[in-house]
Scaffold this motif. Structure first.
Motif, mmCIF file in Angstrom:
data_model
loop_
_atom_site.group_PDB
_atom_site.id
_atom_site.type_symbol
_atom_site.label_atom_id
_atom_site.label_comp_id
_atom_site.label_asym_id
_atom_site.label_seq_id
_atom_site.Cartn_x
_atom_site.Cartn_y
_atom_site.Cartn_z
ATOM 1 N N GLN A 146 0.911 -1.096 0.077
ATOM 2 C CA GLN A 146 -0.064 0.023 -0.131
ATOM 3 C C GLN A 146 0.954 1.321 0.036
ATOM 4 O O GLN A 146 2.095 1.177 0.466
ATOM 5 N N ASN A 147 0.407 2.237 -0.547
ATOM 6 C CA ASN A 147 1.265 3.677 -0.533
ATOM 7 C C ASN A 147 1.093 4.114 0.679
ATOM 8 O O ASN A 147 -0.053 4.414 1.094
ATOM 9 N N ILE A 148 2.036 4.566 1.660
ATOM 10 C CA ILE A 148 2.227 5.144 2.688
ATOM 11 C C ILE A 148 3.170 6.595 2.533
ATOM 12 O O ILE A 148 4.021 6.292 1.844
ATOM 13 N N SER A 149 2.745 7.724 3.191
ATOM 14 C CA SER A 149 3.394 8.836 3.018
ATOM 15 C C SER A 149 4.710 8.743 4.244
ATOM 16 O O SER A 149 4.006 9.449 5.477
ATOM 17 N N VAL A 150 5.609 8.334 4.093
ATOM 18 C CA VAL A 150 6.804 8.355 5.237
ATOM 19 C C VAL A 150 7.812 8.928 4.641
ATOM 20 O O VAL A 150 8.118 9.314 3.598
ATOM 21 N N HIS A 151 8.899 9.427 5.649
ATOM 22 C CA HIS A 151 9.991 9.967 5.308
ATOM 23 C C HIS A 151 11.465 9.352 5.760
ATOM 24 O O HIS A 151 12.410 9.940 5.440
ATOM 25 N N ASP A 152 11.311 8.382 6.649
ATOM 26 C CA ASP A 152 12.334 7.370 6.933
ATOM 27 C C ASP A 152 11.663 6.333 7.347
ATOM 28 O O ASP A 152 10.554 6.214 8.120
ATOM 29 N N TRP A 153 12.559 5.049 7.313
ATOM 30 C CA TRP A 153 12.276 3.973 8.186
ATOM 31 C C TRP A 153 13.407 3.144 8.646
ATOM 32 O O TRP A 153 14.751 3.802 8.413
ATOM 33 N N ALA A 154 13.279 2.345 9.606
ATOM 34 C CA ALA A 154 14.530 1.582 9.958
ATOM 35 C C ALA A 154 14.273 0.287 10.566
ATOM 36 O O ALA A 154 13.228 -0.161 10.816
ATOM 37 N N PHE A 155 15.518 -0.665 10.417
ATOM 38 C CA PHE A 155 15.442 -2.017 10.794
ATOM 39 C C PHE A 155 15.307 -2.239 12.371
ATOM 40 O O PHE A 155 16.092 -1.532 12.988
ATOM 41 N N VAL A 158 15.666 -6.849 16.364
ATOM 42 C CA VAL A 158 14.926 -7.991 17.267
ATOM 43 C C VAL A 158 14.437 -9.052 16.202
ATOM 44 O O VAL A 158 14.284 -10.056 16.467
ATOM 45 N N ASP A 159 13.527 -8.432 15.096
ATOM 46 C CA ASP A 159 12.774 -8.994 14.183
ATOM 47 C C ASP A 159 13.132 -9.092 12.859
ATOM 48 O O ASP A 159 12.399 -9.683 12.114
ATOM 49 N N GLY A 160 13.953 -8.001 12.666
ATOM 50 C CA GLY A 160 14.173 -8.058 11.115
ATOM 51 C C GLY A 160 13.361 -7.413 10.440
ATOM 52 O O GLY A 160 13.552 -7.249 8.885
ATOM 53 N N PHE A 161 12.374 -6.551 10.926
ATOM 54 C CA PHE A 161 11.411 -5.892 9.747
ATOM 55 C C PHE A 161 11.801 -4.482 9.926
ATOM 56 O O PHE A 161 12.414 -3.847 10.679
ATOM 57 N N LEU A 162 11.177 -3.976 8.721
ATOM 58 C CA LEU A 162 11.284 -2.243 8.869
ATOM 59 C C LEU A 162 10.002 -1.530 9.543
ATOM 60 O O LEU A 162 9.006 -2.358 9.313
ATOM 61 N N TYR A 163 10.127 -0.329 10.130
ATOM 62 C CA TYR A 163 9.247 0.033 10.818
ATOM 63 C C TYR A 163 9.492 1.469 10.504
ATOM 64 O O TYR A 163 10.408 2.142 10.079
ATOM 65 N N THR A 164 8.317 2.450 10.464
ATOM 66 C CA THR A 164 8.072 3.492 10.076
ATOM 67 C C THR A 164 6.763 4.093 10.560
ATOM 68 O O THR A 164 5.902 3.435 10.835
ATOM 69 N N VAL A 165 6.625 5.755 10.576
ATOM 70 C CA VAL A 165 5.495 6.173 11.018
ATOM 71 C C VAL A 165 5.142 7.293 10.204
ATOM 72 O O VAL A 165 5.857 8.094 9.484
ATOM 73 N N GLU A 166 3.616 7.259 9.480
ATOM 74 C CA GLU A 166 3.450 8.224 8.635
ATOM 75 C C GLU A 166 2.705 9.675 9.097
ATOM 76 O O GLU A 166 2.112 9.643 10.201
ATOM 77 N N ARG A 167 3.126 10.658 8.247
ATOM 78 C CA ARG A 167 2.627 11.586 8.688
ATOM 79 C C ARG A 167 1.233 11.968 8.311
ATOM 80 O O ARG A 167 0.574 11.125 7.802
ATOM 81 N N LYS A 168 0.705 13.000 9.505
ATOM 82 C CA LYS A 168 -0.910 13.041 9.499
ATOM 83 C C LYS A 168 -1.428 11.942 10.013
ATOM 84 O O LYS A 168 -2.285 12.405 10.867
ATOM 85 N N THR A 169 -1.485 10.843 9.550
ATOM 86 C CA THR A 169 -2.254 9.747 10.318
ATOM 87 C C THR A 169 -1.471 9.354 11.593
ATOM 88 O O THR A 169 -2.095 8.619 12.524
ATOM 89 N N ASN A 170 -0.256 9.609 11.497
ATOM 90 C CA ASN A 170 0.612 9.020 12.757
ATOM 91 C C ASN A 170 0.479 7.618 13.195
ATOM 92 O O ASN A 170 0.386 7.095 14.226
ATOM 93 N N ILE A 171 0.357 6.835 12.144
ATOM 94 C CA ILE A 171 0.210 5.356 12.310
ATOM 95 C C ILE A 171 1.611 4.747 12.235
ATOM 96 O O ILE A 171 2.331 5.155 11.472
#
Length: 861
Positions: A146-155, A158-171
């Motif tokens: 899905q298309n998400i509006s994010v400006h940085d992500w990080a690994f 502990v689990d090897g996944f990427l995480y990020t927080v979207e602007r405006k929705t703060n999800i």
């Protein structure tokens, strides 16, 4: 052949390349354009570690666990990524498959795969494992689910996944880097309703996810993201207040720990100089209050200049407020209502009102009330003053103080001046307003409340058709001899502060378009808190860039009536983050000083003792001599010293008074650890002594005592029980602001009044040295019998009939008995019955309005 040659040229371009990896150090690194900052996540403090490290701007930065270097994507050269070593030397790699622009999200997996993304769903995989045959080569392109509006992500290691927080929705999103599957984990509670860009995110070894807001620099933490499912609760909190940026990206080794503050053990666990609830990361934890729920201070109490030039005028202003029992009443203050012309441009001939620059309906306030401290006019360089408090219910949540000055900037800044009052500078960094960086400070007030502070000034430019905005930590950085509109803004919420700041700049721009900014960076070495006591300046210095030493340059005055003496020295910090330093300043009244390491913006501070001053408001009063001298004798360590001596001479047919505030801004002091007020004095006639309580509104209700002065310098000791008020209640010394000494003209006739006051102190001891009487004969009561068993008589003589009181103190100085007695002229005897008094030594004093009696020792067997 030409294409192959181009690949070879760009594929191995080096800029003084060195193979020095970061190797998982504890710092977070913040990249702004092509400059690099080291950020201590625990404190939020940052400092510059490198500038102009590449030709183009750097984004999508990431720590590569496979080689220990930091990697990023460049705006130029085209389609280029860069490897950055710990010495900040770089090596660039051309990747033809990359798009020419729109690459600002990136991180590297534990296996060394660089995941690079811009807007939209598409992301790119590049092999950065130096052990791989495809090292530095493009691997593949994939799409997010899905298309998400994010400006940085990080690994998350502990689990090897990427995480990020979207602007405006703060999800918060979890992303599978292999197939691009995006999973929503829910709105981050601490970010709810915020509208920030999260351009720098980091992990620590435990799976805590740190998210930095571009506009404010606030760092938030989300706990244990690997355990979130999208349906269970998410734990999030403030963590620190870092630097803002309009273009930033973060990189950090994900397996490096971040020190955490334990919020209830009385220890600075994370080494940022903040203990337990002082630390923003403890907001709402372990009984610590949420950081943004306290009231903000009113602008009516603000605005004093941070220098010694106007000490006497400022002192009189504060004393007049004390004498008239002035207190700003927010409940009766005039409200400021939003007019039809709010936020609209006016004709060139229209007069600008300071209220035109006050934001309204911006921070969800219930009301805005006027709180202008008009008494700043005439004692400061402000020609016009206007201020408001923003209210939610009965609490002030923010304030703006606007001051117009004609020949230079207003000389007060809240973050400089408030530290002399016992406040602490918790942190200093930046916020972003209109893509410009302004300095923000977090101040902990003496009552424990927290306030975020912003200062800026606007000057007319281009023949008064535009505004230029300046914002500096150091006042001497502002342009001289020009008109300024000065803004002091503070709030209990950083989010409210930035909204108010943005609206102020918008309102300025509406009146006259803002065409220039001249802003400074914050200091990286600063005084967190300071205190002057007994010739020593005790300073706690925060040293974010680990300087080995700082230069100390200042100008001090030994007394209120002395000139300025310049002092300088070097303070050794030994590279420590926190240093408690003692500067031998000698006896002083006030000092303005600067500390700096010669690298970044220096810190300025003004500190003062409580001031001496005189009240000559009576029309008939003229002061003919007034001097303040240093103490020649030292004080007992157990005494509360009231430093410096005064000599005052005046002519009056009404009164003359001198006063000594216990703190620079007449704040109350709890003196319950002491039981008497001691001093030496001489002068003409009766002197009234008032210990002014903050909690008493009416001047005539303040507690007072009297002494008779003579031409000979004599010792006086007045027990607190001897101070009386017309309210008839016992004297509680828990909120004393000022000591006032008043001499009245007898019978309203014009006369010369003189007083000398020396060695003033509050003490727990009952002094055995009492003043000489008018004829210099010592009046010595005698106890017979002494020692006593059941009773004794206190024999004394007096020259006239009067009501006296026998005061009996135990060895701790506590008043245990008082007996009123009608004395006759001549010899007298007061019967003292033992009753329930225990065995031991006692001190007896005959209190008289016309004579001073020596204290008599009495032993009870």
């Amino acid at each position: 052949m030409k294409k192959l040659l181009l690949l070879l040229i760009f594929g191995y371009t080096t800029v003084q390349a060195q193979d020095i990896p970061f190797n998982c150090d504890f710092n977070a690194y913040l990249f702004q354009y092509n400059d690099v900052y080291a950020v201590d996540l625990a404190s939020g403090n940052s400092y510059t570690v490198a500038t102009d490290v590449t030709e183009g701007n750097i984004n999508a930065t990431a720590y590569n666990p496979a080689d220990g270097f930091i990697w990023g994507s460049l705006t130029s050269p085209d389609k280029t990524i860069v490897r950055i070593g710990k010495d900040f030397k770089t090596k660039t790699f051309y990747i033809d498959e990359l798009p020419s622009t729109n690459r600002y999200v990136g991180d590297v997996s534990a296996k060394g795969i660089y995941y690079l993304k811009g807007g939209g769903k598409t992301y790119y995989k590049i092999d950065l494992n130096p052990e791989s045959d495809s090292y530095s080569k493009y691997l593949s392109t994939a799409d997010l689910s899905q298309n998400i509006s994010v400006h940085d992500w990080a690994f998350n290691a502990v689990d090897g996944f990427l995480y990020t927080v979207e602007r405006k929705t703060n999800i918060l999103f979890r992303i599978n880097p292999e197939n691009g599957t995006v999973l929503s984990l829910g709105i981050v509670p601490i970010l709810s309703n915020l509208d920030y860009t999260y351009g720098a995110v980091y992990f620590d070894a435990s799976g805590r996810f740190y998210v930095s807001a571009n506009q404010t620099g606030t760092i938030y933490v989300i706990q244990n993201v690997q355990d979130l499912t999208g349906t269970n609760s998410m734990e999030s909190n403030l963590f620190a207040f870092g630097p803002s940026s309009s273009q930033n990206d973060g990189a950090r080794c994900p397996t490096a720990p971040v020190l955490q503050e334990i919020c209830d053990n009385g220890i600075d666990d994370d080494g940022d100089g903040l203990i337990d609830c002082e630390d923003p990361s403890c907001s709402g934890y372990a009984g610590c209050p949420v950081i943004e729920t306290t009231s903000s201070s009113s602008a009516n109490a603000g605005g004093l200049e941070s220098n010694n030039r106007l000490s006497e005028q400022i002192s009189k202003r504060n004393f007049n407020r004390t004498k008239t029992s002035y207190k700003f009443d927010q409940t009766t203050a005039k409200p400021l209502m939003k007019s039809n012309t709010y936020g609209r441009a006016t004709s060139g001939k229209a007069t600008i009102q300071l209220s035109d620059f006050v934001p309204l309906e911006i921070i969800n306030e219930d009301s805005v009330i006027e709180s202008s401290p008009k008494d700043l006019i005439g004692i400061t360089n402000a020609t016009e003053v206007y201020s408001v408090d923003y209210m939610r219910g009965s609490q002030a949540i923010a304030s703006i103080l606007v001051l117009e000055t004609e020949k230079g900037v207003y000389e007060h800044t809240k973050y400089i001046c408030d530290r002399l009052l016992g406040a602490e500078l918790v942190s200093v960094s930046t916020i972003e307003i209109k893509e410009q960086q302004f300095i923000k400070a977090l101040i902990k007030n003496i009552d424990g409340s927290l306030e975020f502070v912003l200062s800026l000034s606007a000057k007319p430019t281009n023949n008064n058709t535009n505004f230029g905005i300046e914002s500096h930590w150091n006042i001497d950085k502002y342009e001289n001899n020009v008109k300024f509109y000065n803004f002091q803004i503070w709030s209990n919420s950083l989010d409210d502060l930035i909204h108010l700041g943005e609206e102020v700049v918008t309102l300025l721009d509406i009146k006259k378009p803002v065409t220039s900014y001249n802003n400074s960076t914050p200091p990286t070495v600063f005084v967190k808190k300071g205190k002057y006591f007994n010739g020593k300046l005790n300073l706690q210095i925060v040293n974010t860039n680990r300087s080995t030493s700082v230069a100390f340059d200042g100008g001090l005055r030994m007394t209120e009536t002395d000139g300025v003496e310049n002092v300088s020295s070097t303070i050794d910090l030994n590279g420590n983050y926190i240093s408690n330093v003692e500067v031998d300043a000698g006896s002083l009244f006030d000092i303005g000083f600067r500390i700096g390491d010669g690298i970044a913006t220096p810190d300025d501070l003004f500190m003062s003792d409580g001031p001496w001053g005189y009240d000559d408001a009576a029309p008939s009063t003229t002061v003919t001599n007034y001097t303040v001298d240093t103490n020649e004798n030292t004080f007992n360590d157990n005494d509360y010293a009231v430093e410096r001596n005064i000599n005052l001479q005046a002519t009056t047919s009404e009164y003359i008074a001198t006063y000594r505030a216990l703190t620079p801004k007449f704040n109350p002091i709890d003196l319950t650890a002491y039981n008497s007020f001691n001093f030496q004095a001489k002068g003409t006639g009766t002197m009234i002594i008032r210990l002014v309580k903050e909690s008493i509104g009416a001047w005539e209700m303040q507690y007072k005592s009297t002494v008779n002065l003579t031409e000979t310098l004599s010792d006086y000791s007045i027990h607190f029980s001897e101070f009386e008020s017309s309210n008839g209640e016992p004297f509680e010394v828990n909120d004393i602001t000022t000591i006032v000494f008043t001499m009245l003209a007898e019978n309203g006739e014009k006369t010369i009044k003189e007083m000398t006051l020396e060695q003033l102190r509050f003490t727990t001891a009952v002094s055995l040295s009492i003043a000489n009487v008018e004829n210099n004969a010592l009046l010595s009561p005698i106890a017979v019998p002494n020692p006593m068993i059941t009773s004794t008589n206190i024999h004394f003589t007096t020259q006239q009939a009067e009501t006296v009181t026998l005061l009996v103190y135990n060895q701790l100085g506590a008043l245990v008995k008082q007996i009123p007695f009608e004395a006759v002229a001549g010899k007298n005897a007061i019967l003292l019955n033992r009753n329930n008094l225990s065995t031991g030594l006692y001190f007896c004093k005959v209190k008289s309005n016309h004579a001073q009696y020596e204290i008599t020792k009495l032993l009870m067997e």
